[in-house]
Design a protein around this motif. Structure first.
Motif, short mmCIF file in Angstrom:
data_model
loop_
_atom_site.label_atom_id
_atom_site.label_comp_id
_atom_site.label_asym_id
_atom_site.label_seq_id
_atom_site.Cartn_x
_atom_site.Cartn_y
_atom_site.Cartn_z
N PHE A 17 37.03 1.02 12.90
CA PHE A 17 36.29 1.35 14.12
C PHE A 17 35.75 2.76 13.91
O PHE A 17 36.51 3.73 14.02
CB PHE A 17 37.18 1.31 15.36
N VAL A 22 41.56 0.68 10.78
CA VAL A 22 42.62 0.00 11.53
C VAL A 22 43.31 -1.04 10.66
O VAL A 22 44.54 -1.12 10.62
CB VAL A 22 42.04 -0.64 12.81
N GLY A 43 49.67 -0.08 17.93
CA GLY A 43 48.60 0.60 17.19
C GLY A 43 48.57 0.26 15.71
O GLY A 43 47.73 0.76 14.96
N GLY A 45 47.67 -2.50 14.43
CA GLY A 45 46.52 -3.36 14.11
C GLY A 45 46.76 -4.84 14.31
O GLY A 45 45.96 -5.67 13.87
N HIS A 200 56.35 -9.20 21.12
CA HIS A 200 57.49 -8.27 21.07
C HIS A 200 58.77 -8.99 21.43
O HIS A 200 59.83 -8.36 21.55
CB HIS A 200 57.26 -7.10 22.03
N1 LIG Z 1 37.28 -1.66 20.00
C1 LIG Z 1 37.93 -0.61 19.46
N2 LIG Z 1 37.29 0.54 19.25
C2 LIG Z 1 37.92 1.60 18.71
N3 LIG Z 1 39.21 1.61 18.36
C3 LIG Z 1 39.93 0.49 18.54
C4 LIG Z 1 39.32 -0.68 19.12
N4 LIG Z 1 40.27 -1.65 19.18
C5 LIG Z 1 41.40 -1.10 18.68
N5 LIG Z 1 41.21 0.17 18.29
C6 LIG Z 1 42.20 1.06 17.69
O1 LIG Z 1 42.75 0.40 16.59
C7 LIG Z 1 44.12 0.65 16.46
C8 LIG Z 1 44.90 -0.66 16.39
O2 LIG Z 1 44.73 -1.34 17.62
P1 LIG Z 1 45.39 -2.74 17.90
O3 LIG Z 1 45.05 -3.09 19.29
O4 LIG Z 1 44.99 -3.70 16.85
O5 LIG Z 1 46.92 -2.44 17.77
P2 LIG Z 1 48.16 -3.34 18.16
O6 LIG Z 1 49.02 -3.40 16.96
O7 LIG Z 1 47.71 -4.61 18.74
O8 LIG Z 1 48.89 -2.47 19.26
P3 LIG Z 1 49.63 -2.92 20.60
O9 LIG Z 1 51.01 -3.33 20.21
O10 LIG Z 1 49.65 -1.66 21.41
O11 LIG Z 1 48.84 -4.01 21.23
C9 LIG Z 1 44.50 1.51 17.64
O12 LIG Z 1 44.55 2.85 17.20
C10 LIG Z 1 43.38 1.33 18.60
O13 LIG Z 1 43.17 2.48 19.38
#
Ligand SMILES: Nc1ncnc2c1ncn2[C@@H]1O[C@H](COP(=O)(O)OP(=O)(O)OP(=O)(O)O)[C@@H](O)[C@H]1O
Ligand SMILES: [Mg+2]
Lengths: 249, 226
Positions: A17, A22, A43, A45, A200
Motif C-alpha cells: 500500500f 504488507v 497488522g 497482513g 483469533h
Molecule cells: N487499504 C489500505 N491502505 C493502506 N494500508 C492498509 C490498507 N489495508 C491494510 N493496510 C495496512 O496493512 C497492514 C496489514 O493490514 P491487515 O488488515 O491485512 O492486517 P491484519 O493481519 O488483518 O490485522 P488485524 O488482526 O488487525 O485485522 C496494516 O498496517 C494496515 O494498516
C-alpha cells in the motif's frame, strides 16, 4: 493427494500500500477439503492476504493460480472468479436495503441468472439449515449480530463456491453469539467445504483447522498441523504470539 | 393603500411573475439535476482527468457569485440562437440564458449531493456485492444506489428550494419573474413594504408546496423499500 486437488497455488504474493509492504512474499497451496486457519498478530497482513484471494485487493506482484488459471491475469474476469470464492466479513456487510431472503436471492438471480422461484426455493432451504427461515422477510437492522453472520454465510454459500473465505467472522460478535456462528462454520467444514479462516478463536483453530498458517510481518512465519503449531511451535515468534493469546483466554 | 388594496389591484402582476418563476424553477431543477448527475459521474470516475475536471467545475461554481455567473453566461453564450416560441406562456429565447446559468450553477451543488450520498454508503456494501460475483455496475445498481438515494433525496430537496429562491436574480436580465413584477408594483404604488410582503408570501407558498411534494415522494420511496 495429487495435483488435481490443489485449488489455490499462491506464488510469491506481494502487496504494497504505497510504500508500505504488507505482504512480502507468500507462497502456499490450498487443497480441496482443507480448512486453513490463518493466525497472527494484528497488522501482520492476514486480512490483506485473504482479500487478495478473491481480488478485493489487487496483488502488487506474484501469482494466484486458482483451478489452474492465474486469476491475477488481466484477461480473467474478476467477477467470474469471485463467484467461485465465497467471502464472509468481520462486519457481516449484509445488504441493508434488502430483506434477508433478498440478500440471498439477489446474486442467485443477477449473477447466476436463476429464475426467481428457483432462487427463492434454494435460499429458503439454506436459511432453514441455519434455523433462520422465519427471518426471511426481516431486514438486517432487525437482526442480532449472530443472525446477521449466519445469513452472510448462507448468502456466500448460495453460489456454491469452491472455497469459502472467512475474515474474523466472530470478532464483531457479542461473546454469547460466537458459538452459534462457529457451529455453522464447523458444520460446513465437516461437509468438506474448503475454507480459509482468519480468526483469533484458538479453540476453533485447533479443533476444526486442518492446517494452521502463522503470519507475521507479511510472511508465513510458520505452518503446520494444529498439533505441530499449538503443541510444539518451532518459531520463536509463534511461541510468543501463542503465549499472549492463550494467556488472554 | 394597505396590503390588501395593493394585492386586489395588482394581483395579476404577482401571478404573472409567479408563473415565470415557476417555469424557470422547474426547468432549472430538471436541467440542473441531469447535468448534476453527469458531473457526479465524472467526479466519481477513476479516470483522473475527468474527475479533475469535475472537481474544478464544482470549485469554480461554488467559489463565485451566482449573479456573476448569470452575467458571464448571458454575455458569453450570446451567439446561441434559442428556438422561437413560448413554454407555458413564457418566451423561450428570453428565459433560456438565465435558465442555463442557473442550471450550470445548480448542477455543481447537485453533483456534490450525489457524490456525498454515494460515498456515505459503507464500502463494505460494495465489497460484499463484489464478493458475491456482481460486477461494479450491478453492485452500484442493486446495492449502493438504493441506499444512496435515501441520503441524496433530502439534500437535493434543499437544493431545489434554494434554486426557487435564487431565480429571483433573473430580474436583472429584465425577465418578468416575481421580483421583476414586484418592482413594477412598487413603482406604481410608491409603497414598497407591502409589495415585498406579498412577494415573500408567494415564494413561501411555492416552497411549502414543493417541500410537501418532496416529502410525499420520500415517504413513497421509503415504503417501497421496506
Ligand atoms: N487499504 C489500505 N491502505 C493502506 N494500508 C492498509 C490498507 N489495508 C491494510 N493496510 C495496512 O496493512 C497492514 C496489514 O493490514 P491487515 O488488515 O491485512 O492486517 P491484519 O493481519 O488483518 O490485522 P488485524 O488482526 O488487525 O485485522 C496494516 O498496517 C494496515 O494498516
Ligand atoms: Mg484483519
Amino acid at each position: 493427494m495429487n495435483g488435481n486437488d490443489v485449488l489455490f497455488e499462491i506464488r510469491d504474493l506481494k502487496k504494497n500500500f504505497g510504500a508500505l509492504e504488507v505482504l512480502r512474499g507468500i507462497s502456499t497451496d490450498i487443497r480441496k477439503g482443507e480448512v486453513v486457519v490463518v493466525i497472527g498478530p494484528s497488522g501482520s497482513g492476514k486480512s490483506t492476504f485473504i482479500r487478495c484471494l478473491n481480488l478485493l485487493e489487487e496483488p502488487t506482484s506474484g501469482q494466484i493460480i486458482f483451478e489452474g488459471t492465474d486469476c491475477t491475469d488481466k484477461s480473467v474476469k474478476t467477477h467470474r472468479h469471485r463467484e467461485k470464492v465465497g467471502m464472509v466479513f468481520q462486519q457481516f456487510n449484509l445488504f441493508n436495503n434488502l430483506s434477508v431472503l433478498e440478500n440471498v436471492t439477489i446474486s442467485l438471480e443477477k449473477v447466476k441468472k436463476l429464475p426467481a422461484a428457483q432462487a427463492k426455493e434454494k435460499a429458503m432451504a439454506l436459511l432453514r439449515r441455519v434455523g433462520l427461515e422465519d427471518k426471511a422477510d426481516a431486514y438486517p437492522s432487525q437482526l442480532s449480530g449472530g443472525q446477521k453472520q449466519r445469513i452472510a454465510i448462507v448468502r456466500a454459500m448460495a453460489l456454491d463456491p469452491d472455497v469459502m473465505l472467512f475474515d474474523e467472522p466472530t470478532s464483531a460478535l457479542d461473546p454469547e453469539m460466537v458459538g452459534e456462528v462457529l457451529k455453522v462454520i464447523q458444520d460446513l467444514a465437516r461437509e468438506g467445504v474448503t475454507m480459509v479462516v482468519v480468526t483469533h478463536e484458538m479453540g476453533f483453530a485447533r479443533k476444526v483447522g486442518t492446517r494452521i498458517l502463522f503470519m507475521d510481518e507479511g510472511v508465513i512465519a510458520e505452518e503446520g498441523t494444529p498439533e505441530e503449531i499449538f503443541e510444539a511451535p518451532k518459531n520463536e515468534r509463534t511461541r510468543d504470539f501463542l503465549s499472549k493469546v492463550i494467556n488472554v483466554i | 393603500m394597505n396590503i390588501a388594496d395593493i394585492f386586489l389591484n395588482y394581483y395579476q402582476y404577482f401571478l404573472r411573475g409567479t408563473r415565470t418563476t415557476i417555469v424557470v424553477s422547474l426547468v432549472t431543477v430538471f436541467l440542473g439535476s441531469i447535468l448534476g448527475c453527469f458531473v457526479a459521474l465524472l467526479r466519481l470516475s477513476r479516470f483522473r482527468p475527468l474527475s479533475g475536471f469535475a472537481r474544478l467545475y464544482i470549485t469554480v461554481i461554488r467559489g463565485t457569485p451566482l449573479l456573476v455567473q448569470l452575467y458571464i453566461v448571458y454575455y458569453q453564450l450570446h451567439f446561441i440562437h434559442y428556438p422561437e416560441g413560448t413554454f407555458l406562456g413564457v418566451e423561450l429565447a428570453r428565459i433560456m440564458p438565465p435558465i442555463l446559468a442557473l442550471s450550470i450553477n445548480s448542477a455543481a451543488y447537485v453533483a456534490e449531493v450525489i457524490r456525498a450520498g454515494i460515498q456515505a454508503v459503507d464500502a463494505g456494501q460494495t465489497e460484499a456485492a463484489l464478493s458475491c460475483g456482481m460486477t461494479q455496475g450491478q453492485a452500484m445498481r442493486y446495492i449502493v444506489m438504493p441506499q444512496a438515494i435515501k441520503n441524496i433525496l433530502p439534500a437535493i430537496g434543499n437544493e431545489f428550494i434554494t434554486m426557487v429562491k435564487e431565480t429571483s436574480i433573473i430580474q436583472y436580465l429584465g425577465i418578468s419573474d416575481l421580483m421583476y413584477n414586484n418592482g413594477i408594483v412598487v413603482t406604481a404604488t410608491y409603497n414598497p413594504l407591502p409589495c415585498y410582503y406579498i412577494s415573500a408570501m408567494f415564494y413561501l407558498a411555492l416552497n411549502v408546496i414543493l417541500g410537501k411534494g418532496l416529502n410525499i415522494f420520500e415517504m413513497r420511496l421509503k415504503r417501497s423499500e421496506r
